[in-house]
Design a protein around this motif. Structure first.
Motif, PDB file in Angstrom:
ATOM      1  N   ALA A  51       0.850  -1.191   0.000  1.00 58.65           N
ATOM      2  CA  ALA A  51       0.000   0.000   0.000  1.00 58.65           C
ATOM      3  C   ALA A  51       0.887   1.244   0.000  1.00 58.65           C
ATOM      4  O   ALA A  51       1.796   1.370   0.825  1.00 58.65           O
ATOM      5  CB  ALA A  51      -0.916   0.003   1.217  1.00 58.65           C
ATOM      6  N   VAL A  52       0.610   2.166  -0.910  1.00 60.85           N
ATOM      7  CA  VAL A  52       1.441   3.356  -1.098  1.00 60.85           C
ATOM      8  C   VAL A  52       0.650   4.603  -0.736  1.00 60.85           C
ATOM      9  O   VAL A  52      -0.550   4.707  -1.039  1.00 60.85           O
ATOM     10  CB  VAL A  52       1.948   3.442  -2.550  1.00 60.85           C
ATOM     11  CG1 VAL A  52       2.795   4.689  -2.770  1.00 60.85           C
ATOM     12  CG2 VAL A  52       2.746   2.186  -2.908  1.00 60.85           C
ATOM     13  N   GLN A  53       1.327   5.547  -0.116  1.00 55.85           N
ATOM     14  CA  GLN A  53       0.675   6.789   0.314  1.00 55.85           C
ATOM     15  C   GLN A  53       0.001   7.506  -0.845  1.00 55.85           C
ATOM     16  O   GLN A  53       0.463   7.462  -1.984  1.00 55.85           O
ATOM     17  CB  GLN A  53       1.682   7.712   0.988  1.00 55.85           C
ATOM     18  CG  GLN A  53       2.807   8.244   0.106  1.00 55.85           C
ATOM     19  CD  GLN A  53       2.476   9.482  -0.702  1.00 55.85           C
ATOM     20  OE1 GLN A  53       2.855   9.566  -1.871  1.00 55.85           O
ATOM     21  NE2 GLN A  53       1.752  10.429  -0.120  1.00 55.85           N
ATOM     22  N   SER A  54      -1.085   8.235  -0.518  1.00 51.93           N
ATOM     23  CA  SER A  54      -1.725   9.091  -1.503  1.00 51.93           C
ATOM     24  C   SER A  54      -1.910  10.505  -0.964  1.00 51.93           C
ATOM     25  O   SER A  54      -2.323  11.393  -1.708  1.00 51.93           O
ATOM     26  CB  SER A  54      -3.090   8.514  -1.914  1.00 51.93           C
ATOM     27  OG  SER A  54      -3.941   8.390  -0.794  1.00 51.93           O
ATOM     28  N   ARG A  55      -1.597  10.697   0.336  1.00 50.44           N
ATOM     29  CA  ARG A  55      -1.693  12.029   0.948  1.00 50.44           C
ATOM     30  C   ARG A  55      -0.378  12.356   1.642  1.00 50.44           C
ATOM     31  O   ARG A  55       0.238  11.487   2.254  1.00 50.44           O
ATOM     32  CB  ARG A  55      -2.837  12.080   1.966  1.00 50.44           C
ATOM     33  CG  ARG A  55      -4.207  11.941   1.337  1.00 50.44           C
ATOM     34  CD  ARG A  55      -5.292  11.885   2.378  1.00 50.44           C
ATOM     35  NE  ARG A  55      -6.606  11.703   1.761  1.00 50.44           N
ATOM     36  CZ  ARG A  55      -7.707  11.401   2.442  1.00 50.44           C
ATOM     37  NH1 ARG A  55      -7.651  11.236   3.758  1.00 50.44           N
ATOM     38  NH2 ARG A  55      -8.851  11.254   1.803  1.00 50.44           N
ATOM     39  N   GLN A  56      -0.007  13.620   1.581  1.00 51.75           N
ATOM     40  CA  GLN A  56       1.263  14.029   2.167  1.00 51.75           C
ATOM     41  C   GLN A  56       1.053  14.534   3.586  1.00 51.75           C
ATOM     42  O   GLN A  56       1.287  15.704   3.902  1.00 51.75           O
ATOM     43  CB  GLN A  56       1.940  15.054   1.264  1.00 51.75           C
ATOM     44  CG  GLN A  56       2.256  14.457  -0.096  1.00 51.75           C
ATOM     45  CD  GLN A  56       3.331  15.186  -0.853  1.00 51.75           C
ATOM     46  OE1 GLN A  56       4.129  14.553  -1.517  1.00 51.75           O
ATOM     47  NE2 GLN A  56       3.364  16.503  -0.789  1.00 51.75           N
ATOM     48  N   ASN A  57       0.618  13.598   4.435  1.00 53.37           N
ATOM     49  CA  ASN A  57       0.544  13.864   5.865  1.00 53.37           C
ATOM     50  C   ASN A  57       0.725  12.548   6.598  1.00 53.37           C
ATOM     51  O   ASN A  57       0.470  11.470   6.046  1.00 53.37           O
ATOM     52  CB  ASN A  57      -0.769  14.559   6.244  1.00 53.37           C
ATOM     53  CG  ASN A  57      -1.985  13.724   5.920  1.00 53.37           C
ATOM     54  OD1 ASN A  57      -2.194  12.645   6.466  1.00 53.37           O
ATOM     55  ND2 ASN A  57      -2.818  14.220   5.001  1.00 53.37           N
ATOM     56  N   GLU A  58       1.177  12.643   7.838  1.00 55.14           N
ATOM     57  CA  GLU A  58       1.477  11.424   8.577  1.00 55.14           C
ATOM     58  C   GLU A  58       0.225  10.689   9.030  1.00 55.14           C
ATOM     59  O   GLU A  58       0.279   9.503   9.351  1.00 55.14           O
ATOM     60  CB  GLU A  58       2.392  11.751   9.754  1.00 55.14           C
ATOM     61  CG  GLU A  58       3.760  12.239   9.281  1.00 55.14           C
ATOM     62  CD  GLU A  58       4.807  12.259  10.374  1.00 55.14           C
ATOM     63  OE1 GLU A  58       4.872  11.293  11.161  1.00 55.14           O
ATOM     64  OE2 GLU A  58       5.554  13.244  10.448  1.00 55.14           O
ATOM     65  N   GLY A  59      -0.910  11.368   9.010  1.00 48.96           N
ATOM     66  CA  GLY A  59      -2.157  10.681   9.313  1.00 48.96           C
ATOM     67  C   GLY A  59      -2.431   9.561   8.335  1.00 48.96           C
ATOM     68  O   GLY A  59      -2.998   8.518   8.695  1.00 48.96           O
ATOM     69  N   ASP A  60      -2.019   9.751   7.091  1.00 51.67           N
ATOM     70  CA  ASP A  60      -2.207   8.722   6.073  1.00 51.67           C
ATOM     71  C   ASP A  60      -1.406   7.469   6.424  1.00 51.67           C
ATOM     72  O   ASP A  60      -1.849   6.349   6.153  1.00 51.67           O
ATOM     73  CB  ASP A  60      -1.786   9.265   4.707  1.00 51.67           C
ATOM     74  CG  ASP A  60      -2.267   8.390   3.557  1.00 51.67           C
ATOM     75  OD1 ASP A  60      -3.439   7.990   3.562  1.00 51.67           O
ATOM     76  OD2 ASP A  60      -1.465   8.108   2.651  1.00 51.67           O
TER      77      ASP A  60
END
Length: 280
Positions: A51-60
């Motif tokens: 699974a790869v990030q889609s948002r630039q925040n650590e909550g993701d």
């Protein structure tokens, strides 16, 4: 043969946070969660995924960790961390406590400065990744390749992977400069390449395998059998026909390779690059 989808995304759609999903991309302007992907993976006999990030925040990052905790087919996460932060090492130490977090990514293609990745503060962050065992995914376009080359030359021990083959302009049949630049990157053994995201760079509604083949030929020949891996880019691939269409096209393309090479591409290379194991 073990098959791993080394590049896909989950999100609970939010128009503000997901502003890149513009109204013309209406078929991905909704939630995409693990249960939907699991059905697709099962149908196609795919074993695991990254699974790869889609948002630039650590909550993701923590959202993806929650997804993985409840869905053991998710064997790794490529998250996001602010590599320019003065506190970046503290963040890396924190994420080193989570074995599922294998590496990080920044949406470099969206930065106004195409040389953003050469910012001294960013470089200081990259310099710390290897000591904590983290990989780095390069989300770039053809115009960024010359800067990516300068980046990887500085960190020969760092594991890098190019997402989506650096998004060649398949629809416009532009290949010459991309070929030259990606060939230079491929000369560095610490750089791998994901065969992913290609269909959204082609004609969404009319692409064929023949459109992709010249670009695939270049990547498979330049990176070699040990540094290429499959990724669906689901659900973004839904913009251009969906999961099955791209997966089947790549199956047809790779069928000509020796079985050992196929095993490397479809699973073993991702296991080695992201250091996946059954204990996660």
């Amino acid at each position: 043969m073990q098959i791993i989808d080394a590049h896909q995304h989950f999100w609970i759609f939010d128009a503000e946070q997901d502003s890149w999903i513009t109204p013309d991309k209406k078929n991905i302007r909704r939630d995409f969660l693990p249960n939907e992907l699991l059905a697709i993976l099962t149908e196609n006999k795919i074993d695991r995924c990254i699974a790869v990030q889609s948002r630039q925040n650590e909550g993701d990052n923590f959202f993806l960790l929650e997804c993985a905790e409840d869905n053991p087919f998710i064997k790794g996460i490529v998250g996001w961390v602010d590599l320019c932060s003065e506190q970046v090492e503290l963040h890396l130490k924190k994420y080193a406590q989570f074995p599922l977090i294998k590496g990080f990514r920044h949406v470099l293609e969206a930065e106004k400065d195409p040389a953003f990745m050469l910012n001294p503060r960013f470089l200081k962050g990259i310099a710390l990744l290897n000591q904590y065992g983290f990989t780095y995914d390069l989300l770039i376009r053809p115009e960024h390749l010359k800067f990516a080359l300068q980046l990887v030359e500085q960190f020969p021990e760092q594991r890098f992977v190019i997402d989506h083959m650096a998004k060649p302009r398949i629809k416009d049949k532009e290949i010459t400069q991309w070929h030259h630049d990606i060939n230079l990157l491929a000369k560095h053994n610490n750089v791998s390449c994901k065969i992913s995201g290609l269909v959204t760079e082609a004609d969404w509604h009319n692409w064929t395998l023949q459109d992709l083949e010249p670009y695939l030929d270049i990547v498979f020949s330049t990176f070699g059998k040990h540094r290429v891996m499959y990724g669906s880019d689901w659900p973004v691939c839904n913009l251009a026909g969906g999961y099955d269409l791209f997966f089947n096209a790549i199956n047809i393309y790779t069928a000509k390779f020796p079985i050992g090479n196929q095993e490397l591409f479809w699973g073993a290379n991702a296991v080695a690059f992201y250091k996946l194991n059954e204990d996660n």
